[in-house]
Design a protein around this motif. Structure first.
Motif, PDB file in Angstrom:
ATOM      1  N   GLY A  77       0.803  -1.212   0.000  1.00 47.04           N
ATOM      2  CA  GLY A  77       0.000   0.000   0.000  1.00 47.04           C
ATOM      3  C   GLY A  77       0.836   1.262   0.000  1.00 47.04           C
ATOM      4  N   GLU A  78       0.569   2.109   0.983  1.00 43.47           N
ATOM      5  CA  GLU A  78       1.214   3.416   1.039  1.00 43.47           C
ATOM      6  C   GLU A  78       2.722   3.299   1.182  1.00 43.47           C
ATOM      7  OE1 GLU A  78       1.035   7.570   3.635  1.00 43.47           O
ATOM      8  OE2 GLU A  78      -0.285   5.889   4.115  1.00 43.47           O
ATOM      9  N   SER A  79       3.212   2.345   1.939  1.00 40.07           N
ATOM     10  CA  SER A  79       4.649   2.188   2.131  1.00 40.07           C
ATOM     11  C   SER A  79       5.341   1.859   0.813  1.00 40.07           C
ATOM     12  CB  SER A  79       4.943   1.103   3.159  1.00 40.07           C
ATOM     13  OG  SER A  79       4.545   1.512   4.445  1.00 40.07           O
ATOM     14  N   GLU A  80       4.724   0.992   0.018  1.00 44.97           N
ATOM     15  CA  GLU A  80       5.307   0.658  -1.274  1.00 44.97           C
ATOM     16  C   GLU A  80       5.310   1.882  -2.189  1.00 44.97           C
ATOM     17  OE1 GLU A  80       4.498  -2.277  -5.092  1.00 44.97           O
ATOM     18  OE2 GLU A  80       3.809  -2.873  -3.095  1.00 44.97           O
ATOM     19  N   ALA A  81       4.266   2.674  -2.152  1.00 45.55           N
ATOM     20  CA  ALA A  81       4.210   3.883  -2.974  1.00 45.55           C
ATOM     21  C   ALA A  81       5.293   4.865  -2.556  1.00 45.55           C
ATOM     22  CB  ALA A  81       2.831   4.524  -2.858  1.00 45.55           C
ATOM     23  N   ARG A  82       5.492   5.006  -1.254  1.00 39.57           N
ATOM     24  CA  ARG A  82       6.544   5.904  -0.775  1.00 39.57           C
ATOM     25  C   ARG A  82       7.920   5.412  -1.206  1.00 39.57           C
ATOM     26  NH1 ARG A  82       3.681   5.931   4.187  1.00 39.57           N
ATOM     27  NH2 ARG A  82       5.324   4.631   5.117  1.00 39.57           N
ATOM     28  N   PHE A  83       8.113   4.106  -1.171  1.00 43.59           N
ATOM     29  CA  PHE A  83       9.381   3.530  -1.616  1.00 43.59           C
ATOM     30  C   PHE A  83       9.637   3.892  -3.079  1.00 43.59           C
ATOM     31  CE2 PHE A  83      12.050   0.317  -3.484  1.00 43.59           C
ATOM     32  CZ  PHE A  83      12.976  -0.001  -2.504  1.00 43.59           C
ATOM     33  N   ARG A  84       8.631   3.663  -3.921  1.00 45.54           N
ATOM     34  CA  ARG A  84       8.784   3.957  -5.349  1.00 45.54           C
ATOM     35  C   ARG A  84       9.059   5.441  -5.581  1.00 45.54           C
ATOM     36  NH1 ARG A  84      10.064  -0.734  -7.639  1.00 45.54           N
ATOM     37  NH2 ARG A  84       8.396  -2.293  -7.597  1.00 45.54           N
ATOM     38  N   GLN A  85       8.393   6.287  -4.819  1.00 45.33           N
ATOM     39  CA  GLN A  85       8.591   7.727  -4.950  1.00 45.33           C
ATOM     40  C   GLN A  85      10.011   8.117  -4.559  1.00 45.33           C
ATOM     41  OE1 GLN A  85       5.447  10.617  -3.642  1.00 45.33           O
ATOM     42  NE2 GLN A  85       6.949  11.057  -2.036  1.00 45.33           N
ATOM     43  N   SER A  86      10.492   7.560  -3.467  1.00 44.39           N
ATOM     44  CA  SER A  86      11.854   7.848  -3.021  1.00 44.39           C
ATOM     45  C   SER A  86      12.873   7.393  -4.052  1.00 44.39           C
ATOM     46  CB  SER A  86      12.116   7.163  -1.682  1.00 44.39           C
ATOM     47  OG  SER A  86      13.444   7.381  -1.251  1.00 44.39           O
ATOM     48  N   VAL A  87      12.656   6.220  -4.623  1.00 41.27           N
ATOM     49  CA  VAL A  87      13.578   5.703  -5.639  1.00 41.27           C
ATOM     50  C   VAL A  87      13.600   6.616  -6.859  1.00 41.27           C
ATOM     51  CG1 VAL A  87      13.953   3.810  -7.268  1.00 41.27           C
ATOM     52  CG2 VAL A  87      13.484   3.316  -4.864  1.00 41.27           C
ATOM     53  N   LEU A  88      12.436   7.072  -7.294  1.00 44.64           N
ATOM     54  CA  LEU A  88      12.372   7.983  -8.441  1.00 44.64           C
ATOM     55  C   LEU A  88      13.166   9.253  -8.160  1.00 44.64           C
ATOM     56  CD1 LEU A  88      11.226   9.011 -11.153  1.00 44.64           C
ATOM     57  CD2 LEU A  88       9.267   9.874  -9.873  1.00 44.64           C
ATOM     58  N   ILE A  89      12.960   9.840  -6.987  1.00 43.17           N
ATOM     59  CA  ILE A  89      13.656  11.074  -6.633  1.00 43.17           C
ATOM     60  C   ILE A  89      15.162  10.864  -6.636  1.00 43.17           C
ATOM     61  CG2 ILE A  89      14.111  12.651  -4.697  1.00 43.17           C
ATOM     62  CD1 ILE A  89      11.098  12.438  -4.017  1.00 43.17           C
ATOM     63  N   GLN A  90      15.607   9.822  -5.962  1.00 41.08           N
ATOM     64  CA  GLN A  90      17.035   9.632  -5.789  1.00 41.08           C
ATOM     65  C   GLN A  90      17.728   9.166  -7.064  1.00 41.08           C
ATOM     66  OE1 GLN A  90      15.948   8.688  -1.208  1.00 41.08           O
ATOM     67  NE2 GLN A  90      17.368   7.266  -2.138  1.00 41.08           N
ATOM     68  N   ARG A  91      17.034   8.384  -7.874  1.00 38.94           N
ATOM     69  CA  ARG A  91      17.654   7.968  -9.134  1.00 38.94           C
ATOM     70  C   ARG A  91      17.646   9.084 -10.170  1.00 38.94           C
ATOM     71  NH1 ARG A  91      15.663   1.594  -9.110  1.00 38.94           N
ATOM     72  NH2 ARG A  91      17.285   0.949  -7.637  1.00 38.94           N
ATOM     73  N   SER A  92      16.750  10.045 -10.027  1.00 36.79           N
ATOM     74  CA  SER A  92      16.813  11.231 -10.890  1.00 36.79           C
ATOM     75  C   SER A  92      18.093  12.003 -10.612  1.00 36.79           C
ATOM     76  CB  SER A  92      15.592  12.121 -10.651  1.00 36.79           C
ATOM     77  OG  SER A  92      14.396  11.469 -11.038  1.00 36.79           O
ATOM     78  N   ALA A  93      18.471  12.071  -9.342  1.00 38.17           N
ATOM     79  CA  ALA A  93      19.729  12.729  -8.977  1.00 38.17           C
ATOM     80  C   ALA A  93      20.917  11.985  -9.563  1.00 38.17           C
ATOM     81  CB  ALA A  93      19.842  12.818  -7.457  1.00 38.17           C
ATOM     82  N   ILE A  94      20.905  10.673  -9.455  1.00 33.29           N
ATOM     83  CA  ILE A  94      22.009   9.873  -9.981  1.00 33.29           C
ATOM     84  C   ILE A  94      22.107  10.008 -11.497  1.00 33.29           C
ATOM     85  CG2 ILE A  94      22.779   7.492 -10.351  1.00 33.29           C
ATOM     86  CD1 ILE A  94      21.834   6.889  -7.504  1.00 33.29           C
ATOM     87  N   ALA A  95      20.966  10.078 -12.180  1.00 31.03           N
ATOM     88  CA  ALA A  95      20.978  10.217 -13.638  1.00 31.03           C
ATOM     89  C   ALA A  95      21.650  11.517 -14.057  1.00 31.03           C
ATOM     90  CB  ALA A  95      19.545  10.150 -14.179  1.00 31.03           C
ATOM     91  N   LEU A  96      21.324  12.609 -13.367  1.00 27.44           N
ATOM     92  CA  LEU A  96      21.947  13.891 -13.698  1.00 27.44           C
ATOM     93  C   LEU A  96      23.442  13.837 -13.444  1.00 27.44           C
ATOM     94  CD1 LEU A  96      20.922  17.153 -14.089  1.00 27.44           C
ATOM     95  CD2 LEU A  96      22.068  17.196 -11.884  1.00 27.44           C
ATOM     96  N   ALA A  97      23.834  13.284 -12.292  1.00 27.70           N
ATOM     97  CA  ALA A  97      25.249  13.212 -11.949  1.00 27.70           C
ATOM     98  C   ALA A  97      26.006  12.312 -12.921  1.00 27.70           C
ATOM     99  CB  ALA A  97      25.400  12.705 -10.515  1.00 27.70           C
ATOM    100  N   SER A  98      25.397  11.193 -13.294  1.00 27.48           N
ATOM    101  CA  SER A  98      26.053  10.258 -14.209  1.00 27.48           C
ATOM    102  C   SER A  98      26.269  10.896 -15.574  1.00 27.48           C
ATOM    103  CB  SER A  98      25.202   8.989 -14.357  1.00 27.48           C
ATOM    104  OG  SER A  98      25.044   8.339 -13.112  1.00 27.48           O
TER     105      SER A  98
END
Length: 448
Positions: free
Chosen positions: A103-124
């Motif tokens: 439920g909500e915990s899984e959605a928060r996980f996915r949201q956090s991953v999107l945010i943090q991998r967006s940062a990694i994509a820019l840095a990469s």
């Protein structure tokens, strides 16, 4: 009449450096960009030249290379909180609280991953363009390490959650994590491959120095105030000014110094120490690795291999400092704790001393959301990193740049859906509560 009513915002304080970061001290010297001297016109003025501000500038230049950007950095690039960072651009949340992870915990996980991998994509992207070596940017992954039964259990539970989410990981036994770290203390480990490890001061310098016209960076140029000028803004600095259509506030906790998010940001410092160089043969294991603790607010450790010898970074201890500055005595007190944790983890390195000690400022919110969005007409905030500054601040800078330019993206939609930071209790309850909470979390981390 309030500042908002007058459309004038004056800084009540300016950033101060908290010790000398070992990341900066061990780099070759760099000539800072000149301070702003005179008046300039820009489309966007960015206040702050750390992870958020420089990432915002980079994103703007990619969206529209013709946009004129003026970045105002109060100090020297890399010598502020960005250069005090521990250098983990993390792609996964540290922990998820839900036992059944649905439920909500899984959605928060996915949201956090999107945010943090967006940062990694820019840095990469920047690392590839500029040919940065692994001494600056290393996509090597990270370890989470435990030194207690409770820590072992937490890593096992988190590994199960990662399996449910289809995320790559590997649990390490006592023998396996000892082979990596050379430490007899760690009892287990969890490796996740997606984290990027950076030398934060070198990385931030690299980002700054790869920006090209019409992006201009002015170092040693604090924004003293800004006020409405027609449909845009007029920013004053000690020796000059910027007239801009829009402003991005990328100065984390110091947004409050201009009157924004008052009573909604907790100003917390975390502390680090870096050893002198030592003979690598004195410590078994791999010569380069980075590990975060199994339990939040435990001890982060990195081993850095160089041509002149190896060093160990130890980061631990948190303090609440509403004035956004700390004393040398506070750094020394934290240093004594670091010495104890270092000697416990690396008994074969007796006699190796800490050469550098410093602290880095964070801005946290009560409900763990960024201080983000259009806070005045044409003024956009990318603040409130809530820890994980390299990841969260980078992503906030990207999202603020897109919002300022009217560009839509999945990342931007995530940010615009986030709640606003909630109000803190009135004083002295905030101070009492913050200090008690930090003390409890550190106690809860125990030996970790």
């Amino acid at each position: 009449m309030t500042q908002a009513a007058r459309n004038v915002f004056v800084a009540s304080r300016l950033p101060k450096r908290a010790g000398v970061s070992g990341w900066v001290a061990t780099l070759a010297s760099r000539t800072p960009r000149p301070a702003l001297n005179g008046s300039v016109i820009a489309d966007v003025a960015i206040i702050g030249g750390g992870f958020a501000g420089l990432s915002a500038a980079r994103r703007i230049s990619r969206l529209d290379p013709g946009v004129r950007v003026a970045i105002l950095e109060a100090g020297v690039v890399g010598e502020g909180p960005a250069g005090a960072n521990s250098g983990f651009i993390i792609d996964l949340p540290h922990e998820v609280s839900s036992d059944d992870f649905s439920g909500e915990s899984e959605a928060r996980f996915r949201q956090s991953v999107l945010i943090q991998r967006s940062a990694i994509a820019l840095a990469s992207e920047m690392a590839a363009e500029n040919g940065w070596g692994k001494d600056i940017f290393d996509p090597c992954g990270r370890y989470s390490v435990a030194i207690s039964a409770e820590g072992d259990k937490h890593l096992e539970d988190y590994a199960q959650q990662l399996s449910k989410m289809g995320e790559a990981h590997r649990l390490l036994t006592l023998r396996e994590i000892r082979a990596v770290t050379g430490s007899p203390v760690y009892t287990s480990g969890l490796f996740t491959p997606g984290t990027v490890i950076v030398q934060p001061a070198a990385y931030i310098r690299g980002v700054a120095d790869c920006l090209k016209e019409p992006v201009a960076l002015y170092e040693r140029t604090p924004a003293l105030s800004f006020e409405r000028l027609g449909t845009g803004w007029f920013v004053k600095t000690p020796q000059g000014s910027v007239q801009a259509a829009k402003i991005i506030m990328a100065n984390n906790g110091h947004a409050e110094s201009f009157g924004f998010f008052r009573g909604r940001l907790l100003h917390v410092f975390t502390y680090a120490s870096l050893t002198e160089e030592f003979d690598p043969s004195r410590l078994d294991g791999e010569r380069k690795w980075a590990a975060t603790p199994a339990l939040p607010m435990g001890t982060t450790v990195r081993r850095i291999g160089t041509s002149g010898g190896d060093r160990i970074l130890v980061r631990s201890r948190y303090s609440y400092n509403p004035g956004i500055e700390i004393s040398d005595a506070a750094i020394r007190r934290a240093g004594r704790l670091h010495d104890s944790k270092f000697s416990q983890r690396f008994p074969t390195l007796g006699g190796v001393r800490m050469q550098y000690r410093w602290a880095g400022a964070m801005a946290l919110t009560r409900n763990h959301v960024p201080a983000f969005g259009e806070i005045e007409r044409g003024v956009f905030a990318a603040c409130g990193c809530n820890g994980l500054g390299a990841s969260n601040s980078t992503a906030s800078g990207i999202a603020a740049a897109e919002l300022a330019l009217g560009h839509e993206s999945e990342l931007g939609r995530v940010y615009t859906r986030l709640a606003a930071p909630t109000a803190l209790p009135p004083q002295p309850f905030t101070t009492i509560g913050a200090k008690a909470h930090l003390a409890y979390r550190e106690w809860r981390a125990g030996p970790e």
